[in-house]
Design an enzyme around this catalytic site. Structure first.
Site, PDB file in Angstrom:
ATOM      1  N   LYS A 180       0.852  -1.136   0.091  1.00 48.45           N
ATOM      2  CA  LYS A 180      -0.048   0.056   0.022  1.00 48.45           C
ATOM      3  C   LYS A 180       0.650   1.346   0.050  1.00 48.45           C
ATOM      4  CE  LYS A 180      -1.719   1.513   4.026  1.00 48.45           C
ATOM      5  NZ  LYS A 180      -1.295   3.052   4.764  1.00 48.45           N
ATOM      6  N   ASN A 181       1.758   1.281   0.678  1.00 47.06           N
ATOM      7  CA  ASN A 181       2.712   2.429   0.966  1.00 47.06           C
ATOM      8  C   ASN A 181       3.751   2.883  -0.197  1.00 47.06           C
ATOM      9  OD1 ASN A 181       1.065   3.052   3.105  1.00 47.06           O
ATOM     10  ND2 ASN A 181       2.736   2.672   4.953  1.00 47.06           N
ATOM     11  N   CYS A 187      -3.588  12.883  13.970  1.00 48.59           N
ATOM     12  CA  CYS A 187      -4.554  11.751  13.526  1.00 48.59           C
ATOM     13  C   CYS A 187      -4.151  10.757  15.036  1.00 48.59           C
ATOM     14  CB  CYS A 187      -4.435  10.700  12.492  1.00 48.59           C
ATOM     15  SG  CYS A 187      -2.829  10.043  12.382  1.00 48.59           S
ATOM     16  N   ARG A 242       1.792  14.394  13.740  1.00 53.96           N
ATOM     17  CA  ARG A 242       1.766  14.173  12.147  1.00 53.96           C
ATOM     18  C   ARG A 242       1.849  15.589  11.084  1.00 53.96           C
ATOM     19  NH1 ARG A 242      -0.847   8.961   9.729  1.00 53.96           N
ATOM     20  NH2 ARG A 242       0.952   8.928   8.733  1.00 53.96           N
ATOM     21  N   ASP A 261       4.874   0.473  12.070  1.00 51.29           N
ATOM     22  CA  ASP A 261       3.561  -0.226  11.554  1.00 51.29           C
ATOM     23  C   ASP A 261       3.336  -1.627  11.945  1.00 51.29           C
ATOM     24  OD1 ASP A 261       2.752   2.279  10.365  1.00 51.29           O
ATOM     25  OD2 ASP A 261       3.415   1.622   8.345  1.00 51.29           O
ATOM     26  N   ARG A 321      -8.926   0.115   5.009  1.00 50.89           N
ATOM     27  CA  ARG A 321      -8.274   1.165   4.349  1.00 50.89           C
ATOM     28  C   ARG A 321      -6.738   0.292   3.823  1.00 50.89           C
ATOM     29  NH1 ARG A 321      -6.394   5.458   8.028  1.00 50.89           N
ATOM     30  NH2 ARG A 321      -4.946   5.618   6.218  1.00 50.89           N
TER      31      ARG A 321
HETATM   32  N1  EPU Z   1       7.404  14.315  11.051  1.00 46.36           N
HETATM   33  C1  EPU Z   1       7.663  15.627  11.099  1.00 46.36           C
HETATM   34  N2  EPU Z   1       7.336  16.754  10.116  1.00 46.36           N
HETATM   35  C2  EPU Z   1       7.219  16.174   8.860  1.00 46.36           C
HETATM   36  C3  EPU Z   1       6.741  14.922   8.740  1.00 46.36           C
HETATM   37  C4  EPU Z   1       6.909  13.947   9.666  1.00 46.36           C
HETATM   38  O1  EPU Z   1       8.001  15.780  12.282  1.00 46.36           O
HETATM   39  O2  EPU Z   1       7.038  17.079   7.969  1.00 46.36           O
HETATM   40  C5  EPU Z   1       7.522  13.353  11.860  1.00 46.36           C
HETATM   41  C6  EPU Z   1       6.038  12.674  12.390  1.00 46.36           C
HETATM   42  O3  EPU Z   1       5.355  13.274  13.322  1.00 46.36           O
HETATM   43  C7  EPU Z   1       6.680  11.282  13.067  1.00 46.36           C
HETATM   44  C8  EPU Z   1       7.949  11.031  11.932  1.00 46.36           C
HETATM   45  O4  EPU Z   1       8.344  12.346  11.682  1.00 46.36           O
HETATM   46  O5  EPU Z   1       7.054  11.095  14.265  1.00 46.36           O
HETATM   47  C9  EPU Z   1       7.774   9.994  10.952  1.00 46.36           C
HETATM   48  O6  EPU Z   1       6.737  10.538   9.988  1.00 46.36           O
HETATM   49  P1  EPU Z   1       6.922  10.132   8.445  1.00 46.36           P
HETATM   50  O7  EPU Z   1       6.595  11.606   7.690  1.00 46.36           O
HETATM   51  O8  EPU Z   1       7.722   9.151   8.139  1.00 46.36           O
HETATM   52  O9  EPU Z   1       5.385   9.386   8.289  1.00 46.36           O
HETATM   53  P2  EPU Z   1       4.358   9.279   7.154  1.00 46.36           P
HETATM   54  O10 EPU Z   1       5.490   9.713   5.795  1.00 46.36           O
HETATM   55  O11 EPU Z   1       3.002  10.388   7.186  1.00 46.36           O
HETATM   56  C10 EPU Z   1       4.573   6.742   6.401  1.00 46.36           C
HETATM   57  C11 EPU Z   1       3.705   5.762   6.493  1.00 46.36           C
HETATM   58  C12 EPU Z   1       3.026   5.231   7.803  1.00 46.36           C
HETATM   59  C13 EPU Z   1       4.280   4.817   8.644  1.00 46.36           C
HETATM   60  C14 EPU Z   1       5.213   6.202   8.584  1.00 46.36           C
HETATM   61  C15 EPU Z   1       6.545   5.841   9.392  1.00 46.36           C
HETATM   62  C16 EPU Z   1       2.514   5.933   4.417  1.00 46.36           C
HETATM   63  C17 EPU Z   1       1.294   6.041   3.406  1.00 46.36           C
HETATM   64  N3  EPU Z   1       2.160   6.067   5.668  1.00 46.36           N
HETATM   65  O12 EPU Z   1       3.815   7.922   6.994  1.00 46.36           O
HETATM   66  O13 EPU Z   1       2.036   4.236   7.656  1.00 46.36           O
HETATM   67  O14 EPU Z   1       3.702   4.642  10.062  1.00 46.36           O
HETATM   68  O15 EPU Z   1       5.698   6.558   7.323  1.00 46.36           O
HETATM   69  O16 EPU Z   1       7.188   4.782   8.681  1.00 46.36           O
HETATM   70  O17 EPU Z   1       3.693   5.702   3.482  1.00 46.36           O
HETATM   71  C18 EPU Z   1       0.042   2.914   7.918  1.00 46.36           C
HETATM   72  O18 EPU Z   1       0.482   2.342   6.807  1.00 46.36           O
HETATM   73  O19 EPU Z   1      -0.542   2.400   8.827  1.00 46.36           O
HETATM   74  C19 EPU Z   1       0.996   3.954   8.289  1.00 46.36           C
HETATM   75  C20 EPU Z   1       0.509   4.961   9.181  1.00 46.36           C
END
Ligand code: EPU
Length: 424
Positions: free
Chosen positions: A22-23, A120, A125, A311, A403
């Site tokens: 998915k990701n 969320c 996030r 995850d 989802r």
């Molecule tokens: N963060 C920041 N600033 C940003 C972005 C992130 O401080 O601009 C922080 C976040 O709050 C968190 C950390 O950095 O503490 C990592 O967040 P990241 O941005 O890597 O998460 P994401 O890209 O929004 C993806 C996956 C998530 C998975 C995370 C971590 C997708 C669609 N989502 O989210 O997957 O948990 O990386 O590996 O790729 C899931 O599939 O259930 C899911 C939540």
């Protein structure tokens, strides 16, 4: 609304095929905005998040359909739909990952208006690192009426660090990478995420004509190119779905063979399961999980790749609730991602949370209860707990599960679980 009902206590046995990730699929689908002509993508799972992404891309002028072989064809045509740049609130609120259209829109259409994804249940996030990277490439960005409004006449290569308080950012790296591939000059992303899903996006873009090097490391170098073209591509297998099924085998003390697994992507999960006492053997594309009753407690820390994925945290928590002795989980990515612990307690688990730690004292058995899913992976953890609990577990709000897992209850039932979906 549907719920899942599980009569626990069945040992799972058999074979299950793992779907595409998915990701990886979500940012790759968004990256099709950058490509001229049709792309055919294989391995896309049939889940609600993918349907939401299809609607977002159709709103942006994408022509999208499933082909007979199950692959998804996505067509964007250069020069058309330039004025379509909005990802509206009612779609973005359903799925935060829709924010990954920001980079491609900005790069290809010079403008993007994307609803600001809120916090969320797994944490705050923010998207500050995404915006920092896009600004460094020359975009102007403002937040207005709940939307990120970004524009750029021309994006120019630069050097950017994506280091944040909790390490780097997965979707932020995707956004900056997709904005940089068509920018003028060279972009270096330091402290980039190197998750397999980010690597898959980079491989996809390179096949389409991009010049990205350093794939799999924390420093990506992107030489801007003039154009990208549609391609055929197969998405990597979903390592989180695979890990979830591995724990389904382990927690029910069963024996499951998974087909379509990339063992290298699962190294940290496999290592931790072996430390707990689960037997895992791999043979090419197949991985077999075999269990005994002699499990050891474990300490777990979630970290960016190649560390143990956040995850998988809820699923490991469910397993460790059934292992006698004390285990400690440290959540290194989303410190508040423990809502499932309260639901597991309803099933008799002994868990103390002191953010970012959860201390688990294994109990002889869990018992069925009514529990509520708060997010996708929390839901996976609760299903796993239900598979082994004594009595009946009713899992509510399973739209979160839909989802991200395709036909979870059907596939578990084919492995021998007594699990059904019921309309409430
Ligand atoms: N963060 C920041 N600033 C940003 C972005 C992130 O401080 O601009 C922080 C976040 O709050 C968190 C950390 O950095 O503490 C990592 O967040 P990241 O941005 O890597 O998460 P994401 O890209 O929004 C993806 C996956 C998530 C998975 C995370 C971590 C997708 C669609 N989502 O989210 O997957 O948990 O990386 O590996 O790729 C899931 O599939 O259930 C899911 C939540």
């Amino acid at each position: 609304m549907d719920k899942i009902v599980i009569e626990g206590g069945r040992r799972l046995e058999g074979k299950v095929r793992i779907n595409g990730a998915k990701n990886a699929a979500l940012p790759i689908m968004a990256a099709c905005l950058l490509l001229h002509g049709p792309s055919r993508i294989k391995g896309i799972p049939d889940i609600v998040d993918i349907r939401t992404q299809i609607r977002i891309l159709e709103n942006l002028g994408g022509e999208i359909r499933y082909l007979e072989d199950g692959s998804l064809e996505i067509i964007f045509r250069d020069g058309e739909n330039k004025e379509k740049v909005t990802a509206p609130y009612d779609l973005v609120r359903k799925m935060r990952a829709s924010v990954c259209v920001l980079g491609p829109l900005l790069s290809k259409r010079g403008n993007a208006k994307v609803s600001y994804p809120g916090g969320c249940v797994i944490g705050q996030r923010p998207i500050d690192l995404h915006l920092k990277g896009l600004s460094a490439l020359g975009s102007s960005i403002e937040t207005k009426e709940g939307y990120v409004i970004a524009s750029a006449n021309k994006l120019r290569g630069t050097r950017i660090s994506l280091k944040g308080q909790y390490g780097t950012t997965v979707l932020g790296t995707c956004n900056v990478m997709t904005a940089a591939v068509l920018a003028e000059g060279t972009t270096i992303i330091d402290d980039a995420a190197c998750e397999p899903e980010v690597q898959d996006l980079a491989h996809f873009l390179n096949k389409a004509g991009a010049k990205i090097s350093g794939i799999g490391s924390n420093a990506l170098t992107i030489e801007g190119v003039k154009e990208l073209h549609g391609i055929d591509y197969e998405i990597i297998p979903d390592r989180i779905e695979a890990g979830t099924f591995m724990i389904a085998g382990a927690i029910t003390r069963g024996e499951i063979t998974l087909e379509n697994v990339r063992e290298d992507h699962l190294a940290a999960t496999i290592e931790k399961l072996r430390e707990i006492g689960v037997e895992i053997t791999t043979n090419g594309n197949y991985t077999t999980v075999k269990s005994n009753n002699d499990y050891q407690p474990a300490n777990i820390t979630t970290m960016p790749y190649p560390g143990l994925p956040t995850d998988m945290q809820a699923q490991f928590m469910a397993l460790l609730c059934t292992v006698s002795g004390k285990s400690v989980i440290t959540e290194g990515i989303f410190p508040d991602r423990f809502i499932h612990s309260a639901e597991l307690r309803r099933m008799g688990a002994d868990i103390q949370v002191d953010v970012p730690y959860a201390t688990i004292n294994g109990t002889p058995f869990l018992s069925g209860a009514h529990v509520m899913v708060s997010d996708l992976r929390a839901g996976a953890g609760l299903v796993l707990a239900g598979l082994v609990a004594k009595g009946t577990t009713h899992i509510h709000r399973i739209y979160h599960l839909d989802r991200g897992y395709e036909q979870l209850e059907k596939r578990l039932s084919q492995l021998g679980a007594n699990i059904t979906r019921v309309q409430e």
